[in-house]
Design a protein around this motif. Structure first.
Motif, PDB file in Angstrom:
ATOM      1  N   VAL A 198      -1.704  10.334  11.088  1.00  0.00           N
ATOM      2  CA  VAL A 198      -2.047   9.931  12.461  1.00  0.00           C
ATOM      3  C   VAL A 198      -2.377  11.150  13.307  1.00  0.00           C
ATOM      4  O   VAL A 198      -1.662  12.159  13.264  1.00  0.00           O
ATOM      5  CB  VAL A 198      -0.881   9.155  13.119  1.00  0.00           C
ATOM      6  N   GLY A 199      -3.438  11.054  14.082  1.00  0.00           N
ATOM      7  CA  GLY A 199      -3.755  12.118  15.017  1.00  0.00           C
ATOM      8  C   GLY A 199      -5.165  12.639  14.873  1.00  0.00           C
ATOM      9  O   GLY A 199      -6.000  12.060  14.174  1.00  0.00           O
ATOM     10  N   PHE A 211      -5.872   8.024  10.365  1.00  0.00           N
ATOM     11  CA  PHE A 211      -6.018   7.081  11.469  1.00  0.00           C
ATOM     12  C   PHE A 211      -5.939   7.839  12.787  1.00  0.00           C
ATOM     13  O   PHE A 211      -5.128   8.761  12.928  1.00  0.00           O
ATOM     14  CB  PHE A 211      -4.919   6.020  11.448  1.00  0.00           C
ATOM     15  N   THR A 212      -6.752   7.453  13.760  1.00  0.00           N
ATOM     16  CA  THR A 212      -6.575   7.992  15.104  1.00  0.00           C
ATOM     17  C   THR A 212      -5.325   7.372  15.714  1.00  0.00           C
ATOM     18  O   THR A 212      -4.833   6.325  15.247  1.00  0.00           O
ATOM     19  CB  THR A 212      -7.780   7.675  15.995  1.00  0.00           C
ATOM     20  N   ASP A 264      -1.989   2.639  16.874  1.00  0.00           N
ATOM     21  CA  ASP A 264      -1.254   1.866  17.873  1.00  0.00           C
ATOM     22  C   ASP A 264      -1.736   0.424  17.942  1.00  0.00           C
ATOM     23  O   ASP A 264      -0.945  -0.498  18.195  1.00  0.00           O
ATOM     24  CB  ASP A 264      -1.398   2.516  19.248  1.00  0.00           C
ATOM     25  N   ARG A 265      -3.034   0.190  17.720  1.00  0.00           N
ATOM     26  CA  ARG A 265      -3.620  -1.135  17.921  1.00  0.00           C
ATOM     27  C   ARG A 265      -3.517  -2.045  16.700  1.00  0.00           C
ATOM     28  O   ARG A 265      -3.439  -3.254  16.844  1.00  0.00           O
ATOM     29  CB  ARG A 265      -5.093  -1.014  18.302  1.00  0.00           C
ATOM     30  N   ALA A 310      -9.772  -4.075   4.949  1.00  0.00           N
ATOM     31  CA  ALA A 310      -9.046  -3.858   3.697  1.00  0.00           C
ATOM     32  C   ALA A 310      -9.528  -2.579   3.020  1.00  0.00           C
ATOM     33  O   ALA A 310      -8.723  -1.799   2.494  1.00  0.00           O
ATOM     34  CB  ALA A 310      -9.234  -5.061   2.769  1.00  0.00           C
ATOM     35  N   GLY A 311     -10.846  -2.351   3.026  1.00  0.00           N
ATOM     36  CA  GLY A 311     -11.379  -1.132   2.442  1.00  0.00           C
ATOM     37  C   GLY A 311     -10.872   0.113   3.147  1.00  0.00           C
ATOM     38  O   GLY A 311     -10.589   1.142   2.511  1.00  0.00           O
ATOM     39  N   ARG A 312     -10.764   0.051   4.463  1.00  0.00           N
ATOM     40  CA  ARG A 312     -10.220   1.185   5.207  1.00  0.00           C
ATOM     41  C   ARG A 312      -8.783   1.484   4.791  1.00  0.00           C
ATOM     42  O   ARG A 312      -8.383   2.649   4.678  1.00  0.00           O
ATOM     43  CB  ARG A 312     -10.281   0.901   6.705  1.00  0.00           C
TER      44      ARG A 312
END
Length: 539
Positions: free
Chosen positions: A326-327, A332-333, A338-339, A385-387
């Motif tokens: 994360v970050g 993941f951003t 968070d979302r 799902a791919g992500r």
């Protein structure tokens, strides 16, 4: 002339699916398949004091005089050394063959099906894998712009799974990936398909420092689909963990770590152990099992010090605090994390498995019963799902360990050829109904040392190895093409065989799984895809 539908909006990825041809959902399994409830991430394990698979993750070393006690207390550092294993259980009957992973005839993935067959798999005539894209000046290695083999395994170039994986993986990560596809029938919209291989993976020796297995539901398998009855071990039933706070809650290092910094807390616990040990040596408990009782006391203090040593830093377990996840430089951003609950769930499971805290895990994702009369709904869900798949592969690359990723679903879907020209429909065939005959599963293997090599004496033979069984020209599974084609239990056996083969242990398969029905050694050899990538332990 193709039938087309006017541009329409898709159903959002987390919105429930309602089908007039389905009864009202009654079971938890049916609610998950139609996205009316989320698949929860869970962990399970026999004890929090297991083997530590990743010694470099420990923040400090215990003092030398206590190191000798660790092995005797079940706290050896090296761990089981098996390849981390994660499977995606796509509840509801997702499309895998054709529009995502290419599936062909007896000659392998590139033994193309008929145009009508591809149409049933949602691939329109102007996107057939056998044709060139006039708008693309960079054809694939196979001479077609609608084939992408960046992951070793051939995908349709517009596969939503593939687009999600490519979005989350670096070029160097992709260079270490290869895979195989398995055309195999399974029943639609039911959890009674024994798809889940978790217990078998654990039987091969996969173990973690905190947990044995992880799963995404409070079920005997830990997922949406069942585990084969012959592999089921009730003592390993999952415990729920569906958010980062639940992952960190697996270990309680006590209040001392909060009062002191980590190194001082460990030092205090070590001192307590030494004082206790001196006193124990001076007394006789008067009990016949005197030494056993003393060992239990000694180990209790050593384990407390070891827990503080390994997990006193909250960032050790918490995926939300891992900058690789994360970050700004994470997979993941912060906003995505968070979302999206599916991203948080995936991060929690991959953090545990890939770092060796758990031996293997299942991520159940709901809402894949997406024959909604459009294409866009399924594309959006497949992309997410791919992500999540790509996140697991990329995190394994960043940690520097191998990973086997297995993807399956209960049944599949089919198209009637009508085209969805909406933005998310991408000009592909609408999903209009369930169809178990178009089902398939696939697995991907990441190797930090380089792309896994298929068995076979020539490039053509190696390509054929990457498809186990085949489809008829009309895109229905040829049930005589492999032992797995019409038997989900044998599909699981095939996955277990290939997992063991990655360790060079395929010769032990029949002994470890004596009730398997794959057949003789020649059949087992044909079902084995890759050369070994590790020799029983991860160095």
């Amino acid at each position: 002339m193709r039938l087309r539908r006017a541009k329409q909006s898709s159903i959002p990825a987390d919105q429930p699916l309602f089908h007039t041809d389905h009864p009202r959902p009654r079971t938890r399994r049916e609610f998950i398949a139609q996205s009316m409830t989320a698949g929860l991430a869970t962990v399970l394990g026999p004890s929090i004091f297991g083997l530590f698979a990743q010694p470099e993750i420990a923040r400090a070393a215990l003092s030398p005089d206590l190191q000798a006690l660790k092995n005797g207390c079940g706290l050896s550092v090296q761990g089981a050394g098996k390849i981390p294993f994660i499977c995606f259980d796509l509840a509801g009957g997702a499309n895998i063959a054709g529009s995502n992973v290419l599936v062909g005839g007896p000659g392998g993935q590139l033994d193309f099906l008929s145009p009508n067959g591809y149409s049933k798999l949602g691939v329109p005539g102007n996107m057939l894998p056998s044709t060139a894209n006039p708008n693309n000046t960079n054809p694939s290695q196979f001479g077609s712009d609608f084939i992408n083999a960046e992951l070793g395994l051939a995908f349709h170039s517009d596969s939503a799974f593939l687009r999600g994986i490519l979005e989350r993986t670096a070029l160097m990560t992709r260079a270490g990936i290869n895979g195989a596809v398995i055309p195999a029938r399974s029943e639609n919209d039911t959890g009674n398909n024994p798809h889940n291989p978790m217990y078998g993976i654990q039987r091969t020796g996969a173990e973690g420092s905190l947990l044995g297995l992880i799963g995404s539901r409070n079920s005997d398998s830990g997922g949406n689909s069942m585990s084969p009855a012959m592999l089921l071990d009730p003592s390993l039933r999952p415990t729920k963990v569906d958010r980062p706070s639940d992952v960190t809650g697996l270990v309680d290092v006590g209040d001392l770590v909060g009062l002191l910094d980590q190194s001082d807390a460990v030092a205090v616990m070590e001192s307590i152990q030494r004082i206790s040990d001196m006193k124990l040596n001076r007394v006789d408990t008067g009990i016949s099992t005197d030494e056993v009782i003393k060992d239990l006391v000694r180990c209790g203090y050593v384990k407390s010090a070891d827990l503080a040593d390994r997990f006193g830093n909250p960032a050790t377990l918490n995926p939300a605090l891992d900058p690789q996840i994360v970050g700004a430089n994470g997979i993941f951003t912060q906003d995505e994390f968070d979302r999206d609950g599916e991203f948080r769930k995936t991060a929690s499971v991959m953090k545990l498995v890939i770092n060796g805290f758990a031996g293997a895990g299942t991520i159940t994702m709901g809402g894949f019963d997406y024959h909604t009369g459009d294409r866009s709904t399924g594309e959006v869900r497949d992309l997410r799902a791919g992500r999540c798949m790509g996140a697991c592969l990329e995190y394994a690359a960043r940690v520097g360990v191998p990973l086997m990723l297995y993807v399956f679903s209960d049944g599949s879907v089919a198209s009637n050829g009508r085209i969805d020209d909406s933005e998310n429909g991408r000009g592909k065939g609408e999903w209009t109904g369930d169809n178990s005959s178009t089902a398939a599963s696939f697995f991907l293997v990441y190797n930090p040392a380089g792309r896994p090599v298929p068995l076979g004496g020539s490039p053509d033979m190696q390509l054929r190895r990457q498809q186990i069984g085949y489809m008829r020209p009309d895109a229905s599974v040829e049930t005589a093409s492999s032992p797995t084609a019409n038997n989900v239990n044998l599909l699981v056996d095939t996955i277990l065989l290939n997992y063991m083969a990655l360790h060079g242990e395929q010769s032990q398969f029949s002994n470890l799984f004596s009730l398997n029905s794959l057949g003789g050694s020649s059949i087992v050899d044909q079902l084995t895809v890759f050369e070994p990538i590790v020799n029983g332990t991860i160095s």
